[in-house]
Motif scaffolding. Structure first.
Motif, PDB file in Angstrom:
ATOM      1  N   LYS A 393       0.823  -1.210   0.000  1.00  8.09           N
ATOM      2  CA  LYS A 393       0.000   0.000   0.000  1.00  8.09           C
ATOM      3  C   LYS A 393       0.859   1.263   0.000  1.00  8.09           C
ATOM      4  N   ASN A 394       2.016   1.209   0.661  1.00  3.52           N
ATOM      5  CA  ASN A 394       2.913   2.367   0.684  1.00  3.52           C
ATOM      6  C   ASN A 394       3.616   2.587  -0.645  1.00  3.52           C
ATOM      7  N   ARG A 395       3.668   1.553  -1.482  1.00  2.00           N
ATOM      8  CA  ARG A 395       4.390   1.671  -2.752  1.00  2.00           C
ATOM      9  C   ARG A 395       3.479   1.641  -3.977  1.00  2.00           C
ATOM     10  N   ILE A 396       2.177   1.590  -3.756  1.00  2.00           N
ATOM     11  CA  ILE A 396       1.254   1.335  -4.855  1.00  2.00           C
ATOM     12  C   ILE A 396       1.274   2.437  -5.917  1.00  2.00           C
ATOM     13  N   PHE A 397       1.613   3.676  -5.509  1.00  2.00           N
ATOM     14  CA  PHE A 397       1.617   4.791  -6.457  1.00  2.00           C
ATOM     15  C   PHE A 397       3.009   5.106  -7.004  1.00  2.00           C
ATOM     16  N   GLU A 398       3.995   4.249  -6.731  1.00  2.00           N
ATOM     17  CA  GLU A 398       5.335   4.467  -7.267  1.00  2.00           C
ATOM     18  C   GLU A 398       5.363   4.106  -8.754  1.00  2.00           C
ATOM     19  N   SER A 415       0.394   5.269 -10.915  1.00  2.00           N
ATOM     20  CA  SER A 415       1.303   6.403 -10.748  1.00  2.00           C
ATOM     21  C   SER A 415       0.822   7.613 -11.534  1.00  2.00           C
ATOM     22  N   ILE A 416       0.450   7.386 -12.790  1.00  2.00           N
ATOM     23  CA  ILE A 416      -0.060   8.483 -13.625  1.00  2.00           C
ATOM     24  C   ILE A 416      -1.400   8.974 -13.083  1.00  2.00           C
ATOM     25  N   SER A 417      -2.239   8.068 -12.635  1.00  2.00           N
ATOM     26  CA  SER A 417      -3.535   8.475 -12.079  1.00  2.00           C
ATOM     27  C   SER A 417      -3.353   9.356 -10.853  1.00  2.00           C
ATOM     28  N   HIS A 418      -2.412   9.000  -9.996  1.00  2.00           N
ATOM     29  CA  HIS A 418      -2.139   9.808  -8.800  1.00  2.00           C
ATOM     30  C   HIS A 418      -1.650  11.197  -9.200  1.00  2.00           C
ATOM     31  N   ALA A 419      -0.783  11.260 -10.207  1.00  2.00           N
ATOM     32  CA  ALA A 419      -0.275  12.555 -10.676  1.00  2.00           C
ATOM     33  C   ALA A 419      -1.389  13.393 -11.297  1.00  2.00           C
ATOM     34  N   LEU A 420      -2.275  12.747 -12.067  1.00  2.00           N
ATOM     35  CA  LEU A 420      -3.386  13.474 -12.677  1.00  2.00           C
ATOM     36  C   LEU A 420      -4.346  14.006 -11.611  1.00  2.00           C
ATOM     37  N   ALA A 421      -4.566  13.240 -10.562  1.00  4.02           N
ATOM     38  CA  ALA A 421      -5.438  13.709  -9.479  1.00  4.02           C
ATOM     39  C   ALA A 421      -4.870  14.962  -8.830  1.00  4.02           C
ATOM     40  N   ARG A 422      -3.572  14.971  -8.566  1.00  2.00           N
ATOM     41  CA  ARG A 422      -2.946  16.141  -7.960  1.00  2.00           C
ATOM     42  C   ARG A 422      -2.935  17.312  -8.927  1.00  2.00           C
ATOM     43  N   ARG A 423      -2.799  17.038 -10.228  1.00  2.00           N
ATOM     44  CA  ARG A 423      -2.822  18.120 -11.210  1.00  2.00           C
ATOM     45  C   ARG A 423      -4.179  18.816 -11.221  1.00  2.00           C
ATOM     46  N   ASN A 424      -5.223  18.094 -10.857  1.00  2.41           N
ATOM     47  CA  ASN A 424      -6.563  18.669 -10.804  1.00  2.41           C
ATOM     48  C   ASN A 424      -6.940  19.114  -9.390  1.00  2.41           C
ATOM     49  N   ASN A 425      -5.928  19.391  -8.556  1.00  2.00           N
ATOM     50  CA  ASN A 425      -6.129  19.857  -7.179  1.00  2.00           C
ATOM     51  C   ASN A 425      -6.928  18.858  -6.349  1.00  2.00           C
ATOM     52  N   GLY A 426      -6.762  17.592  -6.685  1.00  2.00           N
ATOM     53  CA  GLY A 426      -7.442  16.543  -5.938  1.00  2.00           C
ATOM     54  C   GLY A 426      -6.464  15.555  -5.345  1.00  2.00           C
ATOM     55  N   ASN A 427      -6.963  14.367  -5.041  1.00  2.00           N
ATOM     56  CA  ASN A 427      -6.109  13.348  -4.428  1.00  2.00           C
ATOM     57  C   ASN A 427      -6.686  11.972  -4.725  1.00  2.00           C
ATOM     58  N   LEU A 428      -5.779  11.008  -4.858  1.00  2.00           N
ATOM     59  CA  LEU A 428      -6.162   9.611  -5.043  1.00  2.00           C
ATOM     60  C   LEU A 428      -5.558   8.817  -3.894  1.00  2.00           C
ATOM     61  N   SER A 429      -6.400   8.225  -3.077  1.00  2.00           N
ATOM     62  CA  SER A 429      -5.933   7.490  -1.900  1.00  2.00           C
ATOM     63  C   SER A 429      -6.459   6.064  -1.944  1.00  2.00           C
TER      64      SER A 429
END
Length: 455
Positions: A393-398, A415-429
């Motif tokens: 779980k700690n490495r899932i977005f690497e 990894s790309i999904s996590h980056a896209l979420a942050r680019r849209n001022n959001g978060n993927l957890s």
């Protein structure tokens, strides 16, 4: 253009130089000043020793006699005579304030009743002087000042020349560093543009890869309703032929048979309409997913996005025996890029279906839910897969990290999904534990709306 390691090293060297040149300049000036001070003290020391010897032999009784002796040993200069109570008795300096300033400067360094030499801290001015303070017991003090040039010819010039040369070198180095900094700034700007282009290509590649994974299911899903429509169309044709025969025999056969035929035709047409709408939903969803130009942020109906992704992935889930459902409860739109939200959901739901397909859980299902608050819009993807340990779980977005077998995943989707979420001022957890499945939550900001319903 790409910045080579050589240019990066030059940039680092320039920064180190600029950071270190200031302290080095101060150290150099202090050392030069101290060296000149030592030379001046050495030049004035014989006269002070002679004056102290005269005082020790009791040959000097007055401060005037001591001044005369000093003027015989040293070049003519400024002098101030002071009695035992520190009152000035005579001086060749007309300015009284200057007299007091000089006496105070010498006293602050050496004390009132101490014979010593005073050398200025910065011996660079031609008018700077070296002062001898000779205390005559019972008479007072003699302050005798000799200009630096008279005492040590060339000292001021040498010191000034060193400072001038070093200051010129400093200015030249700073100028070159500034010019080089502009070069580095330009190169870094080019690198940033290149990196953004590469990131965009990577995102686009991931989007196409995710869509490719559902192409087979989409083709199967479209072919099925089309086959039904073709079959029903044939049946309608046969019914029409029967209708023609029945119309010809209308006077002989009951009207009831004709009504039954029309009912069968209506039923078949309804089936054809339903299956056609199903094909339209699938193709329209695919078209919306494949459109470019969705980078701009705007109001996004997350419920519609979930439905589009659901229509695309439903065939894959059905083929694998997985119950795939979505629950739409978001009542306000999100403010994000619709293309990014689609790509994130496509990656996450694909992974959820794969996780359930490879697990041994009896409850094989994937649920996509939407929620909204006054501040956020949430999309949650829950699966009944094998779950993730704390380490996973700690490495899932690497980047390039995957739990799938070799050749079945690149490790870039999440990894790309996590980056896209942050680019849209959001978060993927993610919330997960071994044996209890996983739950991924995409949080996005709420778009500005005129009103919000009561909560």
């Amino acid at each position: 253009m790409y910045i080579s390691s050589h240019n990066s090293f030059r940039w680092l060297a320039a920064r180190i130089f600029l950071i270190g040149i200031g302290p080095l300049f101060i150290l150099f000036v202090v050392l030069c000043s101290r060296v000149v001070q030592n030379f001046l003290e050495d030049a004035a020391t014989p006269a002070l020793r002679y004056a102290q010897a005269l005082v020790g032999s009791h040959e000097m009784r007055t401060t005037e006699d001591m001044r005369v002796k000093l003027s015989m040993l040293l070049p003519s200069g400024q002098w101030i005579l002071q009695n035992e109570v520190n009152a000035i008795t005579s001086s060749n300096i007309e300015d009284v304030e200057e007299q007091m300033r000089l006496i105070e400067t010498v006293h602050n360094q050496n004390g009132d009743h101490t014979s010593s030499i005073y050398v200025p801290m910065w011996p660079i001015s031609p008018n700077s002087s070296v002062w001898l303070h000779v205390y005559v017991p019972g008479a007072g003090s003699v302050f005798y000042g000799v200009s630096i040039e008279s005492l040590l010819p060339g000292a001021t010039f040498s010191f000034g020349l060193c400072l001038t040369l070093f200051f010129s070198l400093l200015v030249t180095s700073i100028f070159n560093s500034v010019i080089f900094s502009s070069f580095v700034h330009e190169k870094l700007a080019q690198e940033r543009v290149l990196r953004e282009k590469l990131e965009q290509k990577l995102i686009e590649s991931n989007r196409l890869s995710a869509q490719t994974r559902v192409v087979a299911g989409i083709a199967h899903e479209i072919n099925t309703p089309l086959a039904i429509m073709i079959q029903e169309a044939g049946w309608v044709k046969e019914l029409l032929e029967d209708l023609q025969e029945q119309v010809d025999l209308l006077n002989k056969e009951p009207r009831k048979a004709l009504c039954a035929t029309f009912a069968e035709m209506d039923k078949s047409l309804n089936v054809m309409r339903k299956q056609g709408k199903r094909c339209a939903d699938i193709t329209h969803g695919l078209l919306r997913m494949s459109r470019k130009g969705a980078e701009n942020k705007a109001e996004v109906d997350v419920n519609a996005v979930v439905q589009d992704v659901g229509h695309l992935l439903q065939p894959k889930a059905t083929e694998l025996g997985i119950a795939f459902k979505w629950q739409l409860n978001a009542f306000v739109p999100a403010y994000a890029s619709s293309g990014h939200v689609q790509q994130i959901l496509l990656n996450v739901v694909n992974n959820a279906i794969d996780a359930v397909a490879t697990s041994e859980s009896e409850a094989r299902k994937v649920i996509v839910s939407t929620f909204s608050t006054k501040q956020s819009v949430l999309i949650r993807v829950t699966d009944t897969g094998a779950g993730l340990s704390l380490e996973l779980k700690n490495r899932i977005f690497e980047p390039f990290f995957t739990t799938k077998a070799a050749g079945q995943g690149t490790g870039l989707g999440l990894s790309i999904s996590h980056a896209l979420a942050r680019r849209n001022n959001g978060n993927l957890s993610v919330e997960s534990s071994p044996g209890k499945g996983s739950s991924f939550t995409l949080t996005l900001p709420v778009a500005e709306v005129d009103f919000l319903p009561a909560m």
